[in-house]
Design an enzyme around this catalytic site. Structure first.
Site, PDB file in Angstrom:
ATOM      1  N   GLY A 110      40.790  36.686  35.784  1.00 42.00           N
ATOM      2  CA  GLY A 110      41.700  37.518  36.574  1.00 42.00           C
ATOM      3  C   GLY A 110      41.637  37.338  38.078  1.00 42.00           C
ATOM      4  O   GLY A 110      42.271  38.096  38.812  1.00 42.00           O
TER       5      GLY A 110
ATOM      6  N   GLU B   1      35.669  34.241  32.931  1.00 43.92           N
ATOM      7  CA  GLU B   1      36.663  33.450  32.183  1.00 43.92           C
ATOM      8  C   GLU B   1      37.881  33.167  33.063  1.00 43.92           C
ATOM      9  O   GLU B   1      38.962  33.689  32.820  1.00 43.92           O
ATOM     10  CB  GLU B   1      37.107  34.235  30.940  1.00 43.92           C
ATOM     11  CG  GLU B   1      35.983  34.617  30.011  1.00 43.92           C
ATOM     12  CD  GLU B   1      36.298  35.853  29.176  1.00 43.92           C
ATOM     13  OE1 GLU B   1      37.436  36.374  29.261  1.00 43.92           O
ATOM     14  OE2 GLU B   1      35.410  36.323  28.462  1.00 43.92           O
TER      15      GLU B   1
ATOM     16  N   ARG C 252      57.544  32.439  34.409  1.00 39.72           N
ATOM     17  CA  ARG C 252      56.883  33.484  35.202  1.00 39.72           C
ATOM     18  C   ARG C 252      57.827  34.276  36.115  1.00 39.72           C
ATOM     19  O   ARG C 252      57.706  35.505  36.193  1.00 39.72           O
ATOM     20  CB  ARG C 252      55.718  32.903  36.011  1.00 39.72           C
ATOM     21  CG  ARG C 252      54.630  32.240  35.128  1.00 39.72           C
ATOM     22  CD  ARG C 252      53.355  31.930  35.899  1.00 39.72           C
ATOM     23  NE  ARG C 252      52.597  33.135  36.180  1.00 39.72           N
ATOM     24  CZ  ARG C 252      52.597  33.741  37.321  1.00 39.72           C
ATOM     25  NH1 ARG C 252      53.289  33.249  38.331  1.00 39.72           N
ATOM     26  NH2 ARG C 252      51.920  34.849  37.492  1.00 39.72           N
TER      27      ARG C 252
ATOM     28  N   TYR D  72      57.628  38.030  34.920  1.00 40.03           N
ATOM     29  CA  TYR D  72      56.740  38.901  35.714  1.00 40.03           C
ATOM     30  C   TYR D  72      57.269  39.136  37.126  1.00 40.03           C
ATOM     31  O   TYR D  72      56.529  39.620  37.972  1.00 40.03           O
ATOM     32  CB  TYR D  72      55.353  38.262  35.865  1.00 40.03           C
ATOM     33  CG  TYR D  72      54.741  37.739  34.589  1.00 40.03           C
ATOM     34  CD1 TYR D  72      54.318  38.610  33.592  1.00 40.03           C
ATOM     35  CD2 TYR D  72      54.558  36.374  34.386  1.00 40.03           C
ATOM     36  CE1 TYR D  72      53.734  38.126  32.420  1.00 40.03           C
ATOM     37  CE2 TYR D  72      53.977  35.880  33.228  1.00 40.03           C
ATOM     38  CZ  TYR D  72      53.576  36.766  32.252  1.00 40.03           C
ATOM     39  OH  TYR D  72      52.998  36.274  31.106  1.00 40.03           O
TER      40      TYR D  72
ATOM     41  N   CYS E 267      71.638  29.070  29.592  1.00 34.92           N
ATOM     42  CA  CYS E 267      72.812  29.910  29.433  1.00 34.92           C
ATOM     43  C   CYS E 267      72.402  31.373  29.298  1.00 34.92           C
ATOM     44  O   CYS E 267      72.565  31.999  28.251  1.00 34.92           O
ATOM     45  CB  CYS E 267      73.615  29.445  28.220  1.00 34.92           C
ATOM     46  SG  CYS E 267      75.217  30.233  28.190  1.00 34.92           S
TER      47      CYS E 267
HETATM   48  N1  LLP Z   1      40.029  36.308  29.754  1.00 31.61           N
HETATM   49  C1  LLP Z   1      40.838  37.004  28.965  1.00 31.61           C
HETATM   50  C2  LLP Z   1      40.288  37.768  27.860  1.00 31.61           C
HETATM   51  C3  LLP Z   1      42.228  36.990  29.202  1.00 31.61           C
HETATM   52  O1  LLP Z   1      43.030  37.706  28.427  1.00 31.61           O
HETATM   53  C4  LLP Z   1      42.742  36.222  30.262  1.00 31.61           C
HETATM   54  C5  LLP Z   1      44.185  36.171  30.522  1.00 31.61           C
HETATM   55  C6  LLP Z   1      41.845  35.492  31.060  1.00 31.61           C
HETATM   56  C7  LLP Z   1      40.494  35.565  30.776  1.00 31.61           C
HETATM   57  C8  LLP Z   1      42.302  34.633  32.200  1.00 31.61           C
HETATM   58  O2  LLP Z   1      42.977  35.358  33.199  1.00 31.61           O
HETATM   59  P1  LLP Z   1      43.367  34.610  34.573  1.00 31.61           P
HETATM   60  O3  LLP Z   1      42.079  34.185  35.226  1.00 31.61           O
HETATM   61  O4  LLP Z   1      44.189  33.443  34.226  1.00 31.61           O
HETATM   62  O5  LLP Z   1      44.112  35.622  35.358  1.00 31.61           O
HETATM   63  N2  LLP Z   1      50.797  34.743  31.681  1.00 31.61           N
HETATM   64  C9  LLP Z   1      50.374  35.640  32.740  1.00 31.61           C
HETATM   65  C10 LLP Z   1      48.887  35.880  32.747  1.00 31.61           C
HETATM   66  C11 LLP Z   1      48.384  36.406  31.423  1.00 31.61           C
HETATM   67  C12 LLP Z   1      46.907  36.485  31.360  1.00 31.61           C
HETATM   68  C13 LLP Z   1      46.448  36.705  29.965  1.00 31.61           C
HETATM   69  N3  LLP Z   1      45.047  36.806  29.848  1.00 31.61           N
HETATM   70  C14 LLP Z   1      50.843  35.068  34.074  1.00 31.61           C
HETATM   71  O6  LLP Z   1      51.459  34.000  34.077  1.00 31.61           O
HETATM   72  O7  LLP Z   1      50.641  35.693  35.119  1.00 31.61           O
END
Ligand code: LLP
Length: 402
Positions: free
Chosen positions: A220, A261, A300, A304, A330
Site C-alpha cells: 500500500g 507486500e 485505472r 478509480y 464504444c
Molecule cells: N497485499 C495485499 C493483501 C493486497 O491486497 C494488495 C493490493 C497489496 C499487498 C499490494 O498493494 P499495493 O502496494 O500495490 O498498493 N488495482 C488498484 C489497487 C488494488 C490493490 C489490491 N490489493 C489500483 O490500481 O489502484
C-alpha cells in the site's frame, strides 16, 4: 529516465502501439530504496505480484532477492514457474475455497488466512503441523480512495479484530500454530502513521499468540502519480516502525520479523503505456484526442478516477493546449479531462506514466480488441516479453456449437 524517453518514439515504431513498456532498472531502484530504509529492522519484502505478473518481471524481481506475495493459486504457480522457492512465496488469500488453500499448502508456501471458516478447516486438517498467518481486519480506514481501502469496518477483507475470541477458540481447539498476523489496510497510503496505527492494533493481539514470529503489514505504499506528488517516505516509515516496536517490546523483549507486500511501489513507475492518437475531434468547447487504446488496456482512470500523467512525446515543444484524452472503446473511456498537453496531431505518440502496476494486469478484450504487447528495457535493450494479441487469441477457448 531521459534516455528512456528518447527511446520511446523508436520503440513505438519498432513494436507498434498500444504498447506496455517496463524499465527494469527502475524496479531495482525502488527495491533498493526499501532494502536500505528497512535495514534498521529485520524485514522481508514480498512483491504483491497481482500488480504485474509477466513472468519476466517475476524473474527479475526474484533475482533482486525480493520474495513474492500471491492472491490466487495461479499466481502461486506462476511464482514457482519463475523460480521462487516455496519458502519465498506468500499466499494472502481471501474469499477462496479451502481446496485452494490445501493446494497452496501442498506446494509449501506461507499462507495468510482471512476467514474464520477457512481457519477452522485449516486447523482441523493441519493442527500444529503447518505454521500459518491470520489476516486481521483492524477497522482502520486508509488508502487513496474507498475502492482500494481494505482495512475498515465494513470491508470484506480479514477477520474483524472484534472476533478475537472466535479466533482464539479455533486456535486452541485445533492446536493451530499461528506464526504471523497480517494486515493490509489499502493502497496509495502516504502517511506512515497509518502503518503505526495498524501495528498498535496488532500489538493488542500479540499476547494471545505466543508462537508469533512475524508481523505482516501488507503493501500500500504511495507512488507519485502526479509530477508534484511524493511517494511514501520509506525511511521515515522504517524509523516509525522501529520506534513502535521499541515502545511495545521493552516489556516482552520478543523480536519479530516485519513483512511487507509492496506492489505499486515496486512496479508502478517502471511502466509506461505508449499509444497513438487516432482521431482529433474539435467539438466546440472540448478538443477530444482519441488514442488506439481505452479502459480495456488501462482501466485505472475510469475505475478509480486515477490520474495518469500523459506526455505528447511527438511534439515536446508544441504549444500547450487543453484536451480531453479518450480511448476508442464504444463506451465513455476518458483517460484525462481538460488536460494541458503539447499540441496534439493525429499520429502523435502519447505516453501514459505509472502504467506498470495494475495496467496490463487489469486489461481485457472488451470490444473484441487485442491486448497490447509488453516489452522490457534492461541495460538499454528493449525486448518483447508478450506478443500483442492476435485474431486467434480472441477465439481461443471458444467452442462453436451453433
Ligand atoms: N497485499 C495485499 C493483501 C493486497 O491486497 C494488495 C493490493 C497489496 C499487498 C499490494 O498493494 P499495493 O502496494 O500495490 O498498493 N488495482 C488498484 C489497487 C488494488 C490493490 C489490491 N490489493 C489500483 O490500481 O489502484
Amino acid at each position: 529516465m531521459k534516455i528512456l524517453k528518447e527511446q520511446f518514439e523508436s520503440i513505438a515504431q519498432k513494436f507498434g502501439t498500444p504498447l506496455y513498456v517496463y524499465h527494469a532498472e527502475k524496479i531495482n531502484e525502488q527495491y533498493q530504496k526499501l532494502v536500505t530504509a528497512f535495514s534498521i529492522l529485520d524485514t522481508q519484502f514480498f512483491y504483491a505480484c497481482k500488480a504485474l505478473t509477466n513472468i519476466n518481471i517475476l524473474r527479475y524481481i526474484k533475482e533482486l532477492g525480493c520474495n513474492v506475495d500471491c492472491s490466487s493459486i495461479n499466481e502461486v504457480k506462476l511464482a514457482i514457474l519463475a523460480g521462487f522457492e516455496p519458502q519465498r512465496i506468500l499466499y494472502t488469500s481471501n474469499g477462496i475455497a479451502f481446496s485452494e488453500i490445501e493446494e497452496a499448502a501442498e506446494i509449501g508456501v506461507h499462507i495468510n488466512i482471512d476467514s474464520l471458516s477457512n481457519l477452522e478447516k485449516f486447523g482441523k486438517k493441519y493442527g500444529h503441523s503447518y505454521p500459518v498467518g491470520i489476516r486481521i481486519r483492524p477497522n482502520i480506514l486508509a488508502g487513496g480512495n474507498l475502492k482500494i481501502s481494505t482495512g475498515h469496518d465494513g470491508s470484506k477483507f480479514g477477520i474483524p479484530i472484534n472476533q478475537l475470541d472466535k479466533i482464539e477458540e479455533i486456535v486452541s481447539s485445533t492446536n493451530l500454530l499461528i506464526r504471523s498476523l497480517h494486515i493490509h489496510t489499502g493502497s496509495d497510503i502516504k502517511d506512515p502513521s497509518v502503518f503505526v496505527k495498524g501495528m498498535e492494533v496488532l500489538f493488542e493481539l500479540i499476547p494471545h499468540f505466543p508462537e508469533l514470529e512475524v508481523i505482516d503489514l501488507g503493501g500500500g505504499f504511495k507512488v507519485p502519480y502526479k509530477p508534484e506528488e511524493k511517494e511514501t517516505d520509506v525511511i521515515l516509515l522504517a524509523q516509525k516502525i522501529k520506534e513502535t516496536f521499541n515502545k511495545h517490546l521493552i516489556a516482552g523483549n520478543k523480536k519479530f520479523q516485519v513483512w511487507f507486500e509492496p506492489g505499486k511501489f515496486l512496479v508502478s513507475e517502471c511502466g509506461f503505456l505508449l499509444t497513438k492518437v487516432t482521431v482529433l475531434k474539435n467539438a466546440g468547447d472540448i478538443i477530444f484526442a482519441a488514442v488506439d487504446s481505452g479502459f480495456n488496456h488501462l482501466i485505472r482512470p475510469m475505475m478509480y478516477d486515477a490520474y495518469h500523467h500523459i506526455e505528447n512525446i511527438s511534439n515536446p515543444t508544441g504549444e500547450l493546449k487543453v484536451y480531453t484524452i479518450t480511448g476508442n472503446i464504444c463506451e465513455t473511456d476518458t483517460f484525462a479531462a481538460d488536460r494541458a498537453l503539447n499540441e496534439i496531431r493525429e499520429g502523435d505518440t502519447l505516453v501514459f506514466y505509472n502504467a506498470g502496476a495494475y495496467g496490463f494486469e487489469m486489461s481485457s478484450n472488451y470490444n473484441a480488441r487485442f491486448k497490447p504487447a509488453e516489452i522490457i528495457i534492461k541495460e538499454g535493450t528493449a525486448s518483447l516479453i508478450r506478443k500483442r494479441d492476435t485474431w486467434d487469441d480472441l477465439l481461443k477457448g471458444q467452442i462453436g456449437v451453433l
